[in-house]
Design a protein around this motif. Structure first.
Motif, PDB file in Angstrom:
ATOM      1  N   ALA A 113      25.516  -1.712 -21.541  1.00  0.00           N
ATOM      2  CA  ALA A 113      25.518  -2.524 -22.821  1.00  0.00           C
ATOM      3  C   ALA A 113      26.103  -3.921 -22.301  1.00  0.00           C
ATOM      4  O   ALA A 113      25.557  -4.912 -23.000  1.00  0.00           O
ATOM      5  CB  ALA A 113      26.435  -1.899 -23.690  1.00  0.00           C
ATOM      6  N   PHE A 114      26.705  -4.015 -21.434  1.00  0.00           N
ATOM      7  CA  PHE A 114      27.118  -5.305 -20.980  1.00  0.00           C
ATOM      8  C   PHE A 114      25.826  -6.068 -20.240  1.00  0.00           C
ATOM      9  O   PHE A 114      25.964  -7.342 -20.434  1.00  0.00           O
ATOM     10  CB  PHE A 114      28.244  -5.084 -19.645  1.00  0.00           C
ATOM     11  CG  PHE A 114      28.586  -6.586 -19.091  1.00  0.00           C
ATOM     12  CD1 PHE A 114      29.639  -7.476 -19.587  1.00  0.00           C
ATOM     13  CD2 PHE A 114      28.131  -6.780 -17.829  1.00  0.00           C
ATOM     14  CE1 PHE A 114      29.898  -8.431 -19.222  1.00  0.00           C
ATOM     15  CE2 PHE A 114      28.410  -7.981 -17.460  1.00  0.00           C
ATOM     16  CZ  PHE A 114      29.369  -8.838 -17.882  1.00  0.00           C
ATOM     17  N   TYR A 115      25.243  -5.352 -19.596  1.00  0.00           N
ATOM     18  CA  TYR A 115      23.940  -5.996 -19.095  1.00  0.00           C
ATOM     19  C   TYR A 115      22.726  -6.359 -20.013  1.00  0.00           C
ATOM     20  O   TYR A 115      21.727  -7.006 -19.564  1.00  0.00           O
ATOM     21  CB  TYR A 115      23.653  -5.208 -17.640  1.00  0.00           C
ATOM     22  CG  TYR A 115      24.700  -5.350 -16.760  1.00  0.00           C
ATOM     23  CD1 TYR A 115      24.895  -6.519 -15.830  1.00  0.00           C
ATOM     24  CD2 TYR A 115      25.652  -4.388 -16.534  1.00  0.00           C
ATOM     25  CE1 TYR A 115      25.980  -6.555 -14.929  1.00  0.00           C
ATOM     26  CE2 TYR A 115      26.772  -4.527 -15.717  1.00  0.00           C
ATOM     27  CZ  TYR A 115      26.781  -5.608 -14.816  1.00  0.00           C
ATOM     28  OH  TYR A 115      27.877  -5.752 -13.771  1.00  0.00           O
ATOM     29  N   GLU A 116      22.865  -5.820 -20.927  1.00  0.00           N
ATOM     30  CA  GLU A 116      21.716  -5.826 -21.915  1.00  0.00           C
ATOM     31  C   GLU A 116      21.244  -7.180 -22.409  1.00  0.00           C
ATOM     32  O   GLU A 116      20.329  -7.759 -22.488  1.00  0.00           O
ATOM     33  CB  GLU A 116      21.884  -5.074 -23.178  1.00  0.00           C
ATOM     34  CG  GLU A 116      21.621  -3.390 -23.334  1.00  0.00           C
ATOM     35  CD  GLU A 116      21.719  -2.717 -24.532  1.00  0.00           C
ATOM     36  OE1 GLU A 116      22.358  -3.495 -25.377  1.00  0.00           O
ATOM     37  OE2 GLU A 116      21.472  -1.351 -24.500  1.00  0.00           O
ATOM     38  N   ARG A 117      22.564  -7.867 -22.275  1.00  0.00           N
ATOM     39  CA  ARG A 117      22.237  -9.515 -22.941  1.00  0.00           C
ATOM     40  C   ARG A 117      21.550 -10.028 -21.938  1.00  0.00           C
ATOM     41  O   ARG A 117      20.721 -11.066 -22.365  1.00  0.00           O
ATOM     42  CB  ARG A 117      23.821 -10.228 -22.986  1.00  0.00           C
ATOM     43  CG  ARG A 117      24.570  -9.938 -21.529  1.00  0.00           C
ATOM     44  CD  ARG A 117      25.801 -10.501 -21.947  1.00  0.00           C
ATOM     45  NE  ARG A 117      26.579 -10.595 -20.477  1.00  0.00           N
ATOM     46  CZ  ARG A 117      27.678 -11.523 -20.192  1.00  0.00           C
ATOM     47  NH1 ARG A 117      28.016 -12.066 -21.042  1.00  0.00           N
ATOM     48  NH2 ARG A 117      28.318 -11.014 -18.840  1.00  0.00           N
ATOM     49  N   PHE A 118      21.412  -9.682 -20.482  1.00  0.00           N
ATOM     50  CA  PHE A 118      20.624 -10.424 -19.456  1.00  0.00           C
ATOM     51  C   PHE A 118      19.124 -10.159 -19.530  1.00  0.00           C
ATOM     52  O   PHE A 118      18.410 -10.886 -19.719  1.00  0.00           O
ATOM     53  CB  PHE A 118      21.129 -10.128 -18.151  1.00  0.00           C
ATOM     54  CG  PHE A 118      22.543 -10.495 -17.867  1.00  0.00           C
ATOM     55  CD1 PHE A 118      22.874 -11.851 -17.754  1.00  0.00           C
ATOM     56  CD2 PHE A 118      23.515  -9.421 -17.504  1.00  0.00           C
ATOM     57  CE1 PHE A 118      24.017 -12.320 -17.229  1.00  0.00           C
ATOM     58  CE2 PHE A 118      24.848  -9.956 -17.251  1.00  0.00           C
ATOM     59  CZ  PHE A 118      25.148 -11.179 -17.372  1.00  0.00           C
ATOM     60  N   LEU A 119      19.041  -8.625 -20.194  1.00  0.00           N
ATOM     61  CA  LEU A 119      17.794  -8.183 -20.410  1.00  0.00           C
ATOM     62  C   LEU A 119      17.110  -9.004 -21.582  1.00  0.00           C
ATOM     63  O   LEU A 119      15.952  -9.509 -21.492  1.00  0.00           O
ATOM     64  CB  LEU A 119      17.601  -6.793 -20.575  1.00  0.00           C
ATOM     65  CG  LEU A 119      16.276  -6.123 -20.785  1.00  0.00           C
ATOM     66  CD1 LEU A 119      15.129  -6.298 -19.862  1.00  0.00           C
ATOM     67  CD2 LEU A 119      16.488  -4.646 -20.882  1.00  0.00           C
TER      68      LEU A 119
END
Length: 111
Positions: free
Chosen positions: A86-92
Motif C-alpha cells: 500500500a505504501f508503494y501504490e502511490r508511486f504506481l
C-alpha cells in the motif's frame, strides 16, 4: 507466535512461484499433500517442503485427519504484505496518472 512461524517471513515464503501457486490452490479448499502433489511436477517430498515453509510463515494451517495432514490457506499474514505494498501504490498511481496525462494531452500535440 510459535518458534516455527518465525523461521520464514511472509515475503520469503511468497518469493517462490511454486509456493504462490500452492497458496492459490489452497485458497478455496483444504487439501492433503497427496492431492496437492498432483498439481505439481514435483515429488511429494518437495511439495511438503514448500508447505512447511508456508506453515512456518503462518500462511497455511495444518490439520491431522486420520493418517494424513490437510492444509488450508491462512490469509491473515498476507495483511503484512498488503500494508507494505500500500505504501508503494502511490508511486504506481503517480506513474499511471502521468501515462494517462501523456495519452490524453501530450500525445495529441506530438501527432
Amino acid at each position: 507466535m510459535s518458534a516455527l512461524s518465525k523461521k520464514h517471513d511472509v515475503f520469503q515464503a511468497i518469493a517462490d512461484p511454486t509456493r504462490r501457486k500452492l497458496l492459490n490452490l489452497l485458497a478455496d479448499e483444504e487439501l492433503s499433500v497427496t492431492l496437492i502433489s498432483k498439481h505439481f511436477p514435483l515429488s511429494r517430498t518437495a511439495v511438503s517442503k514448500h508447505l512447511r515453509i508456508l506453515a512456518e510463515a503462518g500462511l497455511v494451517q495444518e490439520r491431522k485427519v486420520g493418517r494424513e495432514t490437510r492444509y488450508r490457506l491462512e490469509p491473515t499474514p498476507l495483511l503484512e504484505l498488503k500494508n507494505w505494498l500500500a505504501f508503494y501504490e502511490r508511486f504506481l498511481d503517480n506513474k499511471l496518472a502521468m501515462l494517462q496525462h501523456y495519452i490524453e494531452h501530450d500525445r495529441k500535440t506530438d501527432v
